[in-house]
Design a protein around this motif. Sequence first.
Motif, PDB file in Angstrom:
ATOM      1  N   LYS A 134       0.830  -1.208   0.000  1.00  0.00           N
ATOM      2  CA  LYS A 134       0.000   0.000   0.000  1.00  0.00           C
ATOM      3  C   LYS A 134       0.864   1.257   0.000  1.00  0.00           C
ATOM      4  O   LYS A 134       0.560   2.245  -0.682  1.00  0.00           O
ATOM      5  CB  LYS A 134      -0.947  -0.010   1.190  1.00  0.00           C
ATOM      6  CG  LYS A 134      -2.026  -1.076   1.070  1.00  0.00           C
ATOM      7  CD  LYS A 134      -2.882  -1.166   2.314  1.00  0.00           C
ATOM      8  CE  LYS A 134      -3.920  -2.268   2.169  1.00  0.00           C
ATOM      9  NZ  LYS A 134      -4.747  -2.426   3.373  1.00  0.00           N
ATOM     10  N   LYS A 135       1.966   1.228   0.743  1.00  0.00           N
ATOM     11  CA  LYS A 135       2.872   2.386   0.775  1.00  0.00           C
ATOM     12  C   LYS A 135       3.591   2.558  -0.568  1.00  0.00           C
ATOM     13  O   LYS A 135       3.830   3.687  -1.006  1.00  0.00           O
ATOM     14  CB  LYS A 135       3.859   2.248   1.922  1.00  0.00           C
ATOM     15  CG  LYS A 135       3.151   2.439   3.260  1.00  0.00           C
ATOM     16  CD  LYS A 135       4.056   2.303   4.433  1.00  0.00           C
ATOM     17  CE  LYS A 135       3.214   2.554   5.682  1.00  0.00           C
ATOM     18  NZ  LYS A 135       3.859   2.304   6.905  1.00  0.00           N
ATOM     19  N   GLN A 161       2.294   1.780  -3.461  1.00  0.00           N
ATOM     20  CA  GLN A 161       1.293   2.358  -4.354  1.00  0.00           C
ATOM     21  C   GLN A 161       1.081   3.837  -4.086  1.00  0.00           C
ATOM     22  O   GLN A 161       0.908   4.616  -5.025  1.00  0.00           O
ATOM     23  CB  GLN A 161      -0.020   1.606  -4.229  1.00  0.00           C
ATOM     24  CG  GLN A 161      -0.295   0.772  -5.445  1.00  0.00           C
ATOM     25  CD  GLN A 161      -1.657   0.176  -5.418  1.00  0.00           C
ATOM     26  OE1 GLN A 161      -1.997  -0.546  -4.490  1.00  0.00           O
ATOM     27  NE2 GLN A 161      -2.429   0.459  -6.425  1.00  0.00           N
ATOM     28  N   ASN A 162       1.100   4.239  -2.821  1.00  0.00           N
ATOM     29  CA  ASN A 162       0.956   5.663  -2.492  1.00  0.00           C
ATOM     30  C   ASN A 162       2.097   6.488  -3.079  1.00  0.00           C
ATOM     31  O   ASN A 162       1.887   7.604  -3.539  1.00  0.00           O
ATOM     32  CB  ASN A 162       0.904   5.872  -0.981  1.00  0.00           C
ATOM     33  CG  ASN A 162      -0.457   5.568  -0.406  1.00  0.00           C
ATOM     34  OD1 ASN A 162      -1.447   5.529  -1.115  1.00  0.00           O
ATOM     35  ND2 ASN A 162      -0.495   5.330   0.892  1.00  0.00           N
ATOM     36  N   LYS A 163       3.302   5.932  -3.050  1.00  0.00           N
ATOM     37  CA  LYS A 163       4.459   6.683  -3.534  1.00  0.00           C
ATOM     38  C   LYS A 163       4.580   6.655  -5.059  1.00  0.00           C
ATOM     39  O   LYS A 163       4.859   7.674  -5.685  1.00  0.00           O
ATOM     40  CB  LYS A 163       5.740   6.148  -2.907  1.00  0.00           C
ATOM     41  CG  LYS A 163       6.975   6.905  -3.392  1.00  0.00           C
ATOM     42  CD  LYS A 163       8.210   6.599  -2.618  1.00  0.00           C
ATOM     43  CE  LYS A 163       9.361   7.442  -3.166  1.00  0.00           C
ATOM     44  NZ  LYS A 163      10.507   7.410  -2.313  1.00  0.00           N
ATOM     45  N   HIS A 222       2.237   5.123  -7.402  1.00  0.00           N
ATOM     46  CA  HIS A 222       0.943   5.092  -8.100  1.00  0.00           C
ATOM     47  C   HIS A 222       0.786   3.850  -8.983  1.00  0.00           C
ATOM     48  O   HIS A 222       0.313   2.849  -8.510  1.00  0.00           O
ATOM     49  CB  HIS A 222       0.689   6.387  -8.855  1.00  0.00           C
ATOM     50  CG  HIS A 222       0.862   7.593  -7.980  1.00  0.00           C
ATOM     51  ND1 HIS A 222       0.016   7.868  -6.919  1.00  0.00           N
ATOM     52  CD2 HIS A 222       1.807   8.570  -7.973  1.00  0.00           C
ATOM     53  CE1 HIS A 222       0.418   8.962  -6.312  1.00  0.00           C
ATOM     54  NE2 HIS A 222       1.503   9.413  -6.918  1.00  0.00           N
ATOM     55  N   ASN A 272      -6.367  -4.608  -7.375  1.00  0.00           N
ATOM     56  CA  ASN A 272      -5.588  -3.464  -7.881  1.00  0.00           C
ATOM     57  C   ASN A 272      -4.794  -3.799  -9.138  1.00  0.00           C
ATOM     58  O   ASN A 272      -3.814  -3.123  -9.444  1.00  0.00           O
ATOM     59  CB  ASN A 272      -4.647  -2.970  -6.781  1.00  0.00           C
ATOM     60  CG  ASN A 272      -5.414  -2.376  -5.624  1.00  0.00           C
ATOM     61  OD1 ASN A 272      -5.891  -1.259  -5.702  1.00  0.00           O
ATOM     62  ND2 ASN A 272      -5.558  -3.147  -4.558  1.00  0.00           N
TER      63      ASN A 272
END
Length: 145
Positions: free
Chosen positions: A72-73, A75-77, A79, A104
């Motif tokens: 998840k981290k 993906q946050n960084k 995309h 996803n």
Amino acid sequence: MGFTVLVEDESIFIHDALVRRRMWVPEGKRPIVIMTGSHQKTCVFGALSIDGRQLFIQYDTFDRFTFLDYLKKLQNKFHKVILFLDRAAQHYRSIIVRKYLEENKDILRVEWFPKGSLEFNAVEDAGDREKMIYLYQSIIPSFTI
């Protein structure tokens, strides 16, 4: 915006010196190994992108929950990601991780390294190097590279 290509791996650092059966010792001398007796460990998750960006995060354990949190981290960084992974059980056997990857799949694509092909993973070599530095510094505090 396109996808970012990443390689990811984990490295586990044990907070104690490793005892080896073979070591160099002057003849007639008894080897002395300094040990802390600690059973603590630290897990470092790391990812490197093809353009040099990176994400390293420290966890206390390596399991499906910490790996999912790390995904998840990532993906946050980054995309949209094409992620190269080894076949650790936490990566592909976990139902919650597989479900997350399926949900996803439009923005997080996974490519698996062939079994026994650690040389393809750029993060693998960095982790091994850091483990040796940590080991030497725990025995010889003044050790630097």
